[in-house]
Design a protein around this motif. Sequence first.
Motif, PDB file in Angstrom:
ATOM      1  N   HIS A 101     114.708  19.722 -26.294  1.00 34.35           N
ATOM      2  CA  HIS A 101     115.824  20.445 -26.323  1.00 34.35           C
ATOM      3  C   HIS A 101     115.489  20.857 -24.573  1.00 34.35           C
ATOM      4  CE1 HIS A 101     118.153  24.037 -27.813  1.00 34.35           C
ATOM      5  NE2 HIS A 101     117.529  25.314 -26.952  1.00 34.35           N
ATOM      6  N   ARG A 102     116.760  22.005 -24.484  1.00 37.67           N
ATOM      7  CA  ARG A 102     116.447  22.535 -23.363  1.00 37.67           C
ATOM      8  C   ARG A 102     116.452  24.047 -23.070  1.00 37.67           C
ATOM      9  NH1 ARG A 102     118.832  19.566 -18.787  1.00 37.67           N
ATOM     10  NH2 ARG A 102     117.854  18.090 -19.867  1.00 37.67           N
ATOM     11  N   THR A 103     116.213  24.411 -22.375  1.00 33.64           N
ATOM     12  CA  THR A 103     116.845  26.241 -22.088  1.00 33.64           C
ATOM     13  C   THR A 103     116.916  26.715 -20.383  1.00 33.64           C
ATOM     14  OG1 THR A 103     114.522  27.110 -22.340  1.00 33.64           O
ATOM     15  CG2 THR A 103     115.846  27.208 -24.538  1.00 33.64           C
ATOM     16  N   PRO A 104     117.870  27.776 -20.506  1.00 34.80           N
ATOM     17  CA  PRO A 104     118.036  28.126 -18.785  1.00 34.80           C
ATOM     18  C   PRO A 104     116.335  28.122 -18.181  1.00 34.80           C
ATOM     19  CG  PRO A 104     119.237  29.525 -20.295  1.00 34.80           C
ATOM     20  CD  PRO A 104     119.084  28.026 -21.114  1.00 34.80           C
ATOM     21  N   LEU A 105     116.221  28.620 -17.176  1.00 31.84           N
ATOM     22  CA  LEU A 105     115.415  28.664 -16.348  1.00 31.84           C
ATOM     23  C   LEU A 105     115.729  30.620 -15.686  1.00 31.84           C
ATOM     24  CD1 LEU A 105     114.357  25.931 -14.119  1.00 31.84           C
ATOM     25  CD2 LEU A 105     113.040  27.430 -16.212  1.00 31.84           C
TER      26      LEU A 105
ATOM     27  N   VAL B 249     109.227  31.237 -13.767  1.00 34.18           N
ATOM     28  CA  VAL B 249     109.577  29.914 -13.503  1.00 34.18           C
ATOM     29  C   VAL B 249     108.659  28.832 -12.515  1.00 34.18           C
ATOM     30  CG1 VAL B 249     110.898  27.906 -12.191  1.00 34.18           C
ATOM     31  CG2 VAL B 249     112.156  30.096 -12.991  1.00 34.18           C
ATOM     32  N   THR B 250     107.527  30.412 -12.001  1.00 31.61           N
ATOM     33  CA  THR B 250     106.654  29.132 -11.223  1.00 31.61           C
ATOM     34  C   THR B 250     105.155  29.454 -12.158  1.00 31.61           C
ATOM     35  OG1 THR B 250     106.563  31.040  -9.125  1.00 31.61           O
ATOM     36  CG2 THR B 250     104.700  30.289  -9.741  1.00 31.61           C
ATOM     37  N   ASN B 251     105.214  30.555 -13.038  1.00 29.35           N
ATOM     38  CA  ASN B 251     104.598  30.609 -14.540  1.00 29.35           C
ATOM     39  C   ASN B 251     104.871  29.506 -15.333  1.00 29.35           C
ATOM     40  OD1 ASN B 251     103.629  32.770 -12.755  1.00 29.35           O
ATOM     41  ND2 ASN B 251     104.520  33.923 -14.365  1.00 29.35           N
ATOM     42  N   LEU B 252     105.685  28.633 -15.337  1.00 35.39           N
ATOM     43  CA  LEU B 252     106.399  28.023 -16.241  1.00 35.39           C
ATOM     44  C   LEU B 252     105.556  26.106 -15.378  1.00 35.39           C
ATOM     45  CD1 LEU B 252     109.963  28.889 -17.538  1.00 35.39           C
ATOM     46  CD2 LEU B 252     107.766  28.686 -18.720  1.00 35.39           C
ATOM     47  N   LYS B 253     105.923  26.090 -14.568  1.00 36.20           N
ATOM     48  CA  LYS B 253     105.632  24.620 -13.448  1.00 36.20           C
ATOM     49  C   LYS B 253     103.862  24.798 -13.895  1.00 36.20           C
ATOM     50  CE  LYS B 253     109.250  25.018  -9.882  1.00 36.20           C
ATOM     51  NZ  LYS B 253     109.297  25.211  -8.076  1.00 36.20           N
ATOM     52  N   ILE B 254     103.462  25.632 -13.930  1.00 40.03           N
ATOM     53  CA  ILE B 254     101.936  25.576 -13.507  1.00 40.03           C
ATOM     54  C   ILE B 254     101.296  25.465 -15.305  1.00 40.03           C
ATOM     55  CG2 ILE B 254      99.375  26.596 -13.796  1.00 40.03           C
ATOM     56  CD1 ILE B 254     100.546  28.882 -11.513  1.00 40.03           C
ATOM     57  N   ALA B 255     101.994  25.850 -16.314  1.00 37.10           N
ATOM     58  CA  ALA B 255     101.730  26.423 -17.898  1.00 37.10           C
ATOM     59  C   ALA B 255     102.154  24.443 -17.968  1.00 37.10           C
ATOM     60  CB  ALA B 255     102.425  27.155 -18.190  1.00 37.10           C
ATOM     61  N   THR B 256     103.322  24.293 -17.613  1.00 36.09           N
ATOM     62  CA  THR B 256     103.841  22.616 -18.172  1.00 36.09           C
ATOM     63  C   THR B 256     103.337  21.519 -17.783  1.00 36.09           C
ATOM     64  OG1 THR B 256     105.230  22.930 -16.684  1.00 36.09           O
ATOM     65  CG2 THR B 256     106.081  23.624 -18.302  1.00 36.09           C
ATOM     66  N   LYS B 257     102.485  21.454 -16.402  1.00 38.67           N
ATOM     67  CA  LYS B 257     101.322  20.812 -16.552  1.00 38.67           C
ATOM     68  C   LYS B 257     100.310  20.761 -17.309  1.00 38.67           C
ATOM     69  CE  LYS B 257     102.605  21.130 -11.505  1.00 38.67           C
ATOM     70  NZ  LYS B 257     102.065  21.142 -10.281  1.00 38.67           N
TER      71      LYS B 257
ATOM     72  N   CYS C 277     106.962  33.104 -22.941  1.00 42.12           N
ATOM     73  CA  CYS C 277     106.690  32.466 -24.443  1.00 42.12           C
ATOM     74  C   CYS C 277     108.449  31.681 -24.079  1.00 42.12           C
ATOM     75  CB  CYS C 277     107.288  34.323 -24.592  1.00 42.12           C
ATOM     76  SG  CYS C 277     106.249  35.166 -25.373  1.00 42.12           S
ATOM     77  N   GLN C 278     108.787  31.701 -23.199  1.00 44.22           N
ATOM     78  CA  GLN C 278     110.126  30.973 -23.311  1.00 44.22           C
ATOM     79  C   GLN C 278     109.561  29.561 -23.112  1.00 44.22           C
ATOM     80  OE1 GLN C 278     112.748  30.868 -19.459  1.00 44.22           O
ATOM     81  NE2 GLN C 278     113.617  28.743 -20.409  1.00 44.22           N
TER      82      GLN C 278
ATOM     83  N   ALA D 141     108.619  32.143 -30.666  1.00 39.70           N
ATOM     84  CA  ALA D 141     107.272  32.225 -30.914  1.00 39.70           C
ATOM     85  C   ALA D 141     106.772  32.992 -30.190  1.00 39.70           C
ATOM     86  CB  ALA D 141     106.955  31.123 -31.708  1.00 39.70           C
ATOM     87  N   THR D 142     106.724  33.882 -30.293  1.00 35.62           N
ATOM     88  CA  THR D 142     106.056  34.737 -28.696  1.00 35.62           C
ATOM     89  C   THR D 142     104.088  34.464 -29.366  1.00 35.62           C
ATOM     90  OG1 THR D 142     105.696  36.923 -28.504  1.00 35.62           O
ATOM     91  CG2 THR D 142     104.582  37.354 -30.717  1.00 35.62           C
ATOM     92  N   CYS D 143     103.878  34.712 -27.979  1.00 35.09           N
ATOM     93  CA  CYS D 143     102.533  34.514 -27.501  1.00 35.09           C
ATOM     94  C   CYS D 143     102.080  35.453 -26.911  1.00 35.09           C
ATOM     95  CB  CYS D 143     102.479  33.299 -26.538  1.00 35.09           C
ATOM     96  SG  CYS D 143     103.089  32.957 -24.998  1.00 35.09           S
TER      97      CYS D 143
END
Length: 276
Positions: free
Chosen positions: A52-56, A72-80, A128-129, A169-171
């Motif tokens: 699945h994919r969602t728009p940034l 987007v910056t935060n997501l780059k760090i977390a996904t790693k 949360c995304q 799912a909230t976090c």
Amino acid sequence: MIKMQPKKRSKLRIVMGQKYYRLKRYLEWYFGNKKYARELLTIKLPYVIFTHRTPLIRKLKDVDMWMQYNKVTNLKIATKKLNGILLYPGETFSYWRLIGKPTKKKGYVEGMNLFYGKIRPSVGGGLCQLSNLIYWMTLHTPLTVTERYRHSYDIFPDVNRTQPFGSGATCVYNYLDLQVYNNTDDIYQLIVYLTDDHLVGEWRAETPNPSKYKVYEKKHWITQEYWGGYMRHNIIYRREYDLNGEIINDDYITENHAIMMYNPLIEGKPKSVEED
């Protein structure tokens, strides 16, 4: 019927509550009997179970765009921290145990955060995304969601919604966690990464899954509350199909109850959905 209304808590009550629940979570992580996923594999397992994919970037009412870009910056760090994680049989995936606390020292910046129904910037905001994506994908696999928290507020009217309301799912670090248990005999792998425009996720496995899933909203309704506001409710089910398209199971997944931060009679009442 669930009865909710906006909560007013002092800053001291909020801070002390966070400290208590964070400590409780740390004790669970380090002294509990769960076996947590921790191994990363750079090579992808062969079979995609669901993707699945969602728009940034999305234009949201009354939300400054800089919070979207910082997200987007935060997501780059977390996904790693999550990309390639293996979930062995008997193991539990813990969203926050793998990501860790988002801090400026780790490179996180202020992004959009929903706090008691109000949008405000906070370090690590927007993650949360990612938890929404993982939860939605997990519902389309044989994996079991053992811990998930619903969003308490519905802040935006439906615009181009492709998933049922309340399917995220909230976090909040670390006490509002997303946890997934592997009760199958197969090894699963989570893949998450960013393209120029989307956050993309996959659950992969060593063997193909003979079932397909459809997550749907079985019932949806809106109530006007005694305190003057509105609440939105729904019930989510999941159908499991075999390779011939025959229904194997039709199971209750969850229900959602959220305080609406807009007037449904003015800004467009969400379409009611009910399936038999």
